[in-house]
Design an enzyme around this catalytic site. Structure first.
Site, PDB file in Angstrom:
ATOM      1  N   HIS A  15      -5.408  -6.280   6.274  1.00  0.00           N
ATOM      2  CA  HIS A  15      -6.339  -5.542   5.416  1.00  0.00           C
ATOM      3  C   HIS A  15      -7.459  -6.447   4.893  1.00  0.00           C
ATOM      4  CE1 HIS A  15      -3.937  -1.780   5.362  1.00  0.00           C
ATOM      5  NE2 HIS A  15      -3.050  -2.634   5.822  1.00  0.00           N
ATOM      6  N   GLY A  30       0.836  -1.207   0.000  1.00  0.00           N
ATOM      7  CA  GLY A  30       0.000   0.000   0.000  1.00  0.00           C
ATOM      8  C   GLY A  30       0.866   1.250   0.000  1.00  0.00           C
ATOM      9  N   SER A  31       2.007   1.170   0.669  1.00  0.00           N
ATOM     10  CA  SER A  31       2.915   2.322   0.696  1.00  0.00           C
ATOM     11  C   SER A  31       3.448   2.592  -0.702  1.00  0.00           C
ATOM     12  CB  SER A  31       4.083   2.055   1.644  1.00  0.00           C
ATOM     13  OG  SER A  31       3.592   1.740   2.930  1.00  0.00           O
ATOM     14  N   ASN A  50      11.001   0.043  -9.187  1.00  0.00           N
ATOM     15  CA  ASN A  50      10.442  -1.261  -9.568  1.00  0.00           C
ATOM     16  C   ASN A  50       9.677  -1.750  -8.359  1.00  0.00           C
ATOM     17  OD1 ASN A  50       9.717  -3.784 -10.276  1.00  0.00           O
ATOM     18  ND2 ASN A  50      11.780  -4.603 -10.508  1.00  0.00           N
ATOM     19  N   ASP A  88      -7.359   1.031   3.875  1.00  0.00           N
ATOM     20  CA  ASP A  88      -8.063   0.432   5.013  1.00  0.00           C
ATOM     21  C   ASP A  88      -9.563   0.339   4.768  1.00  0.00           C
ATOM     22  OD1 ASP A  88      -5.628   0.439   6.215  1.00  0.00           O
ATOM     23  OD2 ASP A  88      -5.974   2.221   7.418  1.00  0.00           O
TER      24      ASP A  88
HETATM   25  C1  LIG Z   1      -4.192   4.167   5.496  1.00  0.00           C
HETATM   26  C2  LIG Z   1      -2.989   3.347   5.117  1.00  0.00           C
HETATM   27  N1  LIG Z   1      -2.295   3.673   4.028  1.00  0.00           N
HETATM   28  C3  LIG Z   1      -1.220   2.966   3.635  1.00  0.00           C
HETATM   29  C4  LIG Z   1      -0.800   1.874   4.341  1.00  0.00           C
HETATM   30  C5  LIG Z   1       0.429   1.132   3.899  1.00  0.00           C
HETATM   31  O1  LIG Z   1       0.166  -0.154   3.431  1.00  0.00           O
HETATM   32  P1  LIG Z   1       1.324  -1.255   3.408  1.00  0.00           P
HETATM   33  O2  LIG Z   1       1.506  -1.730   4.803  1.00  0.00           O
HETATM   34  O3  LIG Z   1       0.804  -2.314   2.497  1.00  0.00           O
HETATM   35  O4  LIG Z   1       2.534  -0.596   2.884  1.00  0.00           O
HETATM   36  C6  LIG Z   1      -1.491   1.495   5.490  1.00  0.00           C
HETATM   37  C7  LIG Z   1      -1.051   0.315   6.257  1.00  0.00           C
HETATM   38  O5  LIG Z   1      -1.741  -0.243   7.073  1.00  0.00           O
HETATM   39  C8  LIG Z   1      -2.602   2.255   5.895  1.00  0.00           C
HETATM   40  O6  LIG Z   1      -3.278   1.946   7.017  1.00  0.00           O
END
Ligand SMILES: Cc1ncc(COP(=O)(O)O)c(C=O)c1O
Length: 534
Positions: free
Chosen positions: A287, A97-98, A356, A207
């Site tokens: 998630h 997600g990041s 990447n 989320d």
């Molecule tokens: C609102 C939100 N954005 C982004 C992320 C990042 O996701 P990831 O852990 O897959 O990098 C999270 C992680 O829980 C999140 O709660």
């Protein structure tokens, strides 16, 4: 006699299923008869976790045996299936997600956009103070300036009334915010602000997969949500819930129709993550669906954004061929770009400073199985929240419970349908349906205990709980340091009283589909006893 390859594979997969059904019984959905018995005080009640069956394990092993490895056929299929579920033009898989947030914002920095739309260093992006750090960090990493406004402590979401104060003419280019803990933000107000100032909206939907937002169709038209209205009209014939489609997780009928967007009683109803320009998902285990690590960038309605996003995800290249394919454009050696010699291989032509960030194909194979279970997972999250809310209903003197955005009050379930509680709604005409990531409550300052006392007690009773991620991010060491090193790297508008209240008072329990009624009864009893004993 030697077995053929298909026979061997079939045998491996049969054994895989048998192994998984025995080895992973504790990860089955909450209502599943195959789960081990819950022992209060001994079995941990997680706040979240992977919920899967032998289907996912078989998919992972099958794809691993095929050994394509890098993003390939499973990834391509997953991207199409997720986009179709949500009602967006395209979904692109990434490895978290990041990364999705990074790619989403990077997409809006491309020189291929007109100058007034392109995010360049020093431009501003409005966001909120409380939440997960990687909703915000790409803004700074890409040279832009986050402008922080406050969160409403009851919903966890943006205080929309502060948006205008954060706007800088000529500098503000986008709003990038999350739907907090599975609670949609006030989409209509945020979109109106974005439309008035010609800004991008990036929805961090990490989320909130499966949350819905409804607004009167006239408002949707005024906000230019033509892409959703058009899809809703196409979907209207499949609107009726198929009464035979029982919720697999809890063996109950789903509470929401799942072919969205739709127009229902004069309201446009659509999933969060489909209203703005780009949205993001996380598939990390807590998630709504998981593939271990993983995420997605959803291109909501503008196809060119897909090409730019893909370029940033895939090394910054100009070529858009999927891995293993060449010459999709039909003129691989016919381009004349940059200062490269004419006809330089398009596969090795770079138009962006890219990354990447692709996941592996076996991850996508797992995700495809999870997608099939998603409607049931979403309903389980909603029902689990209601179960906890009802069980703790008489503790309102010590706890401030979350409310969905636009709700003004929670009503106990009626005797007619004891499964469903309901809400009173504000006068905006918009309503929300939450696919809760967690059950957030705040300990009132007047209570005889602090939220940290409760957190420690729950921990000692093996009840998983979390704070609202980074709380007020501005108080995290990273921002305290940034204020010293680069004071102009972010801007804060107004007082962050809501974000501070969340940081000082809030915690959340799980709502994930692996919870059982016994687990939630134990949570409720433990909290009630804790409050009684203070
Ligand atoms: C609102 C939100 N954005 C982004 C992320 C990042 O996701 P990831 O852990 O897959 O990098 C999270 C992680 O829980 C999140 O709660």
């Amino acid at each position: 006699m030697n077995k053929s390859l298909p026979e061997l594979k079939a045998e491996i997969l049969r054994l895989t299923r048998e192994y998984s059904s025995r080895a992973h019984s504790a990860q089955r959905p909450g209502g599943d008869a195959g789960r081990p018995a819950f022992v209060p005080g001994e079995t941990t009640v997680p706040y979240a976790g992977r919920v899967f069956t032998e289907d996912e394990v078989e998919a992972a092993v099958g794809s691993t045996l095929d050994f394509w490895l890098t993003l390939g056929p499973e990834g391509e299929a997953f991207e199409k299936e997720l986009a179709s579920f949500l009602g967006v033009k395209y979904s692109l898989l990434v490895n978290s997600g990041s990364s999705a947030n990074l790619v989403a914002l990077a997409t809006l920095t491309t020189h291929k956009l007109p100058d007034h739309k392109r995010i360049t260093p020093g431009d501003e992006v409005i966001t909120v103070a409380a939440g997960f750090p990687t909703t915000v960090s790409p803004i700074i990493q890409l040279g832009a300036i986050p402008v922080f406004i406050d969160n409403d402590p009851t919903t966890g979401n943006i205080r929309v009334e502060q948006l205008e104060a954060a706007f800088s003419p000529g500098k503000t280019k986008a709003v990038m915010i999350a739907h907090a803990l599975g609670n949609p933000f006030d989409v209509a107000s945020v979109l109106e602000f974005c439309r008035n100032h010609d800004l991008w909206l990036v929805e961090d939907n990490c989320d909130a997969l499966g949350c819905t937002y409804s607004m009167p169709i006239a408002r949707a038209k005024a906000l230019g949500l033509d892409h959703l209205i058009k899809l809703a009209e196409q979907n209207s014939c499949s609107l009726m819930i198929d009464s035979s489609s029982l919720d697999e997780a809890n063996n109950q009928k789903p509470t929401t129709p799942h072919k969205l967007p739709a127009i229902i009683d004069g309201q446009l109803v659509a999933y969060t993550g489909t209203f703005g320009d780009i949205s993001t998902q996380s598939f990390y285990p807590p998630h709504h669906l998981t593939m271990g690590e993983g995420g997605a960038v959803n291109i909501i309605s503008r196809p060119p954004l897909k090409t730019y996003a893909e370029s940033f995800r895939d090394w910054g290249r100009d070529c858009w061929c999927p891995s293993g394919k060449d010459d999709t454009c039909g003129k691989r050696f016919g381009w004349n770009l940059g200062e490269l010699p004419p006809g330089y291989d398009h596969k090795y032509t770079y138009s962006h400073l890219g990354y990447n960030l692709k996941p592996l194909d076996p991850q996508a194979a797992i995700g495809r199985q999870q997608l099939k279970k998603l409607p049931a997972f979403i309903d389980a999250r909603t029902r689990n929240w209601e179960y906890l809310r009802t069980g703790l209903a008489d503790l309102e003197d010590v706890f401030e419970f979350s409310l969905p955005s636009h709700a003004t009050a929670w009503n106990k379930p009626s005797t007619l349908d004891p499964r469903l509680s309901s809400f009173c709604w504000d006068s905006s005409g918009s309503t929300t349906h939450c696919s809760w990531f967690g059950f957030m409550l705040r300990v009132k300052p007047s209570a005889a205990f602090k939220h940290t006392d409760l957190v420690r007690h729950l921990d000692s009773k093996k009840i998983g709980n979390r704070m609202f991620f980074g709380g007020n991010l501005l108080r995290q060491p990273v921002f305290v340091q940034l204020r010293k090193d680069r004071p102009d790297s972010f801007r804060v508008v107004g007082e962050m009283t809501g974000a501070d209240a969340i940081m000082n008072q809030a915690l959340f329990l799980g709502t994930f589909p692996g919870l059982t009624k016994e687990m939630m009864d134990y949570e409720i009893d433990t909290i009630r006893a804790f409050v009684r004993d203070r």
